[in-house]
Design an enzyme around this catalytic site. Structure first.
Site, PDB file in Angstrom:
ATOM      1  N   GLY A 172      49.004  50.672  54.818  1.00  0.00           N
ATOM      2  CA  GLY A 172      50.266  50.639  55.552  1.00  0.00           C
ATOM      3  C   GLY A 172      50.172  51.539  56.751  1.00  0.00           C
ATOM      4  N   CYS A 201      43.348  52.462  51.697  1.00  0.00           N
ATOM      5  CA  CYS A 201      43.756  53.156  52.918  1.00  0.00           C
ATOM      6  C   CYS A 201      44.934  54.093  52.660  1.00  0.00           C
ATOM      7  CB  CYS A 201      43.945  52.079  53.992  1.00  0.00           C
ATOM      8  SG  CYS A 201      45.125  52.282  55.250  1.00  0.00           S
ATOM      9  N   TYR A 202      46.134  53.777  53.075  1.00  0.00           N
ATOM     10  CA  TYR A 202      47.303  54.625  52.802  1.00  0.00           C
ATOM     11  C   TYR A 202      47.446  54.895  51.299  1.00  0.00           C
ATOM     12  CZ  TYR A 202      52.322  55.855  52.640  1.00  0.00           C
ATOM     13  OH  TYR A 202      53.526  56.462  52.418  1.00  0.00           O
ATOM     14  N   HIS A 256      39.032  49.000  54.180  1.00  0.00           N
ATOM     15  CA  HIS A 256      39.714  47.781  53.721  1.00  0.00           C
ATOM     16  C   HIS A 256      38.732  46.785  53.100  1.00  0.00           C
ATOM     17  CE1 HIS A 256      43.740  48.470  55.396  1.00  0.00           C
ATOM     18  NE2 HIS A 256      43.086  49.255  56.222  1.00  0.00           N
ATOM     19  N   GLU A 272      39.524  44.049  51.760  1.00  0.00           N
ATOM     20  CA  GLU A 272      40.074  42.689  51.808  1.00  0.00           C
ATOM     21  C   GLU A 272      39.749  41.941  53.092  1.00  0.00           C
ATOM     22  OE1 GLU A 272      41.675  45.469  52.098  1.00  0.00           O
ATOM     23  OE2 GLU A 272      43.395  45.378  53.430  1.00  0.00           O
ATOM     24  N   GLY A 280      58.699  14.455  53.519  1.00  0.00           N
ATOM     25  CA  GLY A 280      57.406  13.849  53.844  1.00  0.00           C
ATOM     26  C   GLY A 280      56.397  14.892  54.285  1.00  0.00           C
ATOM     27  N   ASP A 333      54.984  20.589  51.867  1.00  0.00           N
ATOM     28  CA  ASP A 333      55.627  21.393  50.823  1.00  0.00           C
ATOM     29  C   ASP A 333      56.564  20.569  49.949  1.00  0.00           C
ATOM     30  OD1 ASP A 333      54.310  23.191  52.345  1.00  0.00           O
ATOM     31  OD2 ASP A 333      56.092  24.142  53.186  1.00  0.00           O
ATOM     32  N   LYS A 360      50.040  28.442  51.425  1.00  0.00           N
ATOM     33  CA  LYS A 360      49.916  27.059  51.902  1.00  0.00           C
ATOM     34  C   LYS A 360      48.649  26.361  51.378  1.00  0.00           C
ATOM     35  CE  LYS A 360      51.786  24.123  54.887  1.00  0.00           C
ATOM     36  NZ  LYS A 360      53.228  23.947  55.049  1.00  0.00           N
TER      37      LYS A 360
END
Ligand code: XMP
Length: 526
Positions: A61, A88-89, A175, A177, A230, A233, A382
């Site tokens: 953060g 990190c933070y 990090h 990630e 359509g 989602d 998504k």
């Protein structure tokens, strides 16, 4: 309802301290087939425990533990006896709460670094002694809390990676990630599998099975409605609910007159004929176009289209309810809301995720409807939704289709919307889509579409002077629609698009390519 809450396999909780990477951490964890749930930074220990998480990750953060409004966790989280990985933070939080020392730093350390591991640690099992990492942190830990030791150092930090082995508390100043830490996935896997004891049992198949069981238990003998557009989602939500409820699901598809060519037919074919989903097709195009007559202001158009949609939807559900027959009542409303739409981003200065959230309008239906909500995709990203769609055997053309705005072609005809203009735009748009598909570019870009401009210009066709409309073509790449850039598409494709539109669409004699990025432009023209 959140289907993930009941996911009985391995999961971890991620406490969100406002990092722009929080969602990336969640994605990476799920790529390791472990379910992850993002919670606010100040989540109560009891909340974390109730999720059934086998471990906790503290996101990074932008804040400093020294600032007055620093997001601080409830330190009793450390007493849950769960493994914790602070990123990190997150490392600063260990030092702050467990009696180490953090020193304020004016400058952030930002960029690549080399980590050398010191001693052996399950977190770095199977990794080389030295590897590349990506740093982005502010304050520095200058003394470790009791029981902690360094398990990795970098050029700039003797405490780049720290651990309290017995309590299974691990901290990384870098990090893991992000892609710039190439072995980050292995580090996360070690944390999840070796330290937390997770199984790697989160798959789309298990998600579908579990969600269907939950939905059918919840709905019982009652019935559900779903607004089908359509788009990806709502289509995936429809297929999933249909699997759970069969005929007790009715989908409502509203034709607002602003759809693309053959859109209404495709939806009816795929969902009605192929899936045998109960589909209520409402052709309200006349109503919409009458309301829009003479309207040129973009916001006004959007408002009319949105309100009219709600009215039609409400009328249709009322009719369904009035004709309730047989067992059960229409008591549930299903929506295809996704995870990025529902995460409560932490509103602290410098958190880009929070900024994005503030102008992300989920919108749609009125808040007060006489239904209980079912949102089976609430926990998914998504690309996960797309995987679910494929598993449910939705056609690829639906699963991978580009986003299409709710107000449809209404915001792609600048100025007044008329039948004639709609017809011109539909033909032009169909050419753009089909040429993009033929050239293998359609699925590589975020969106590719045509816009009809209210401008006429002079041209010459054969021996005739023409005075006709202009079509703009917009092809953009984007990660999430919040920012975008125009695609450097090969000239030959642009040439084909232009030639076909001008030759085949009566009323168009000029085609332009939109070379604006977002910001400062937007993707849609209105
Ligand atoms: P803009 O034009 O704001 O669009 O850059 C960003 C993304 O959102 C889509 N969009 C909408 N989607 N209802 C929707 O469901 C809307 O009213 C709407 N307006 C824009 C747009 O197509 C792009 O992908």
């Amino acid at each position: 309802m959140s289907s993930g809450e009941a996911f009985s396999g391995s999961k971890v909780a991620i406490l969100d301290f406002g990092s722009q990477y929080t969602q990336v951490i969640a994605r990476r964890v799920r790529e390791c087939r472990v379910y992850s749930e993002i919670l606010p930074f100040n989540a109560a220990p009891e909340t974390v425990r109730r999720t059934g998480a086998r471990g906790v990750i503290l996101s990074g953060g932008p804040a400093s533990v020294f600032s007055a409004d620093a997001p601080l966790l409830n330190p009793e989280i450390f007493d849950l006896n769960l493994p914790v990985l602070g990123i990190c933070y997150g490392v600063q939080l260990f030092a702050h709460f467990l009696r180490g020392r953090v020193e304020y730093s004016e400058r952030r350390e930002y960029g690549p670094g080399h980590l050398k591991t010191t001693g052996r640690s399950p977190l770095f099992e199977g990794l080389p002694d030295e590897f590349q990492v990506w740093n982005s942190h502010g304050d520095k830990v200058t003394a470790l809390p009791p029981g902690f030791s360094a398990i990795g150092v970098t050029e700039n930090s003797p405490y780049a990676a720290i651990a309290h082995v017995e309590r299974k508390l691990y901290g990384l100043q870098f990090h893991p990630e992000v892609a710039h830490t190439p072995l980050g996935k292995e580090i996360l896997e070690n944390f999840l599998y070796r330290i937390c004891g997770c199984q790697g049992d989160w798959t789309m198949g298990s998600f579908i099975e579990q969600t269907c069981r939950e939905i059918s238990a919840r709905v019982g003998r009652d019935k559900a409605v779903l607004g089908l557009s359509g788009g990806v989602d709502s289509s995936v939500a429809a297929a999933l609910l249909h699997r759970a409820l069969g005929d007790r699901l009715t989908c409502i598809f509203v034709n607002n007159g602003l759809l693309r060519a053959r859109e209404a037919e495709t939806v009816q074919r795929v969902f009605g004929e192929n899936f045998h989903i109960k589909l209520r097709y409402v052709d309200a195009s006349r109503r919409f176009l009458t309301k829009l007559r003479g309207v040129t202001d973009p916001e006004q158009k959007r408002k009319i289209i949105g309100e009219e949609f709600i009215r039609v939807f409400e009328e249709t559900t009322r009719e369904l309810k009035a004709h309730d027959s047989g067992e059960g009542r229409y008591h549930y409303l299903a929506q295809g809301t996704l995870y990025p739409d529902v995460i409560e981003s932490v509103a602290i200065a410098g958190n880009p995720a929070a900024l994005i959230k503030s102008h992300h309008n989920v919108g749609g239906l009125p808040e007060k409807m006489d239904f209980e909500l079912i949102e089976p995709l609430r926990q998914l990203f998504k690309d996960e939704v797309r995987q679910v769609g494929l598993e449910l055997e939705l056609p690829r053309e639906i699963v991978f289709r580009q986003p299409f705005p709710g107000p449809g072609l209404g915001v792609r005809i600048l100025g007044e919307i008329t039948e004639e203009r709609l017809s011109i735009l539909r033909q032009a748009d169909e050419i753009v889509v089909s040429e993009m598909k033929a050239a293998d570019w359609y699925y590589k870009v975020w969106q590719s579409f045509a816009i009809l401009l209210p401008i006429r210009s002079v041209g010459v066709m054969g021996d005739q002077r023409t005075y006709d409309n202009t079509v703009a073509v917009r092809i953009v790449e984007s990660q999430d629609g919040m920012t975008a850039d125009w695609v450097r598409i090969p000239y030959e494709i642009l040439a084909r698009l232009s030639a076909r539109i001008i030759n085949e669409v009566t009323g168009v004699n000029r085609v332009c390519y939109d070379i604006s990025s977002k910001p400062p432009s937007t993707i849609e023209w209105e």
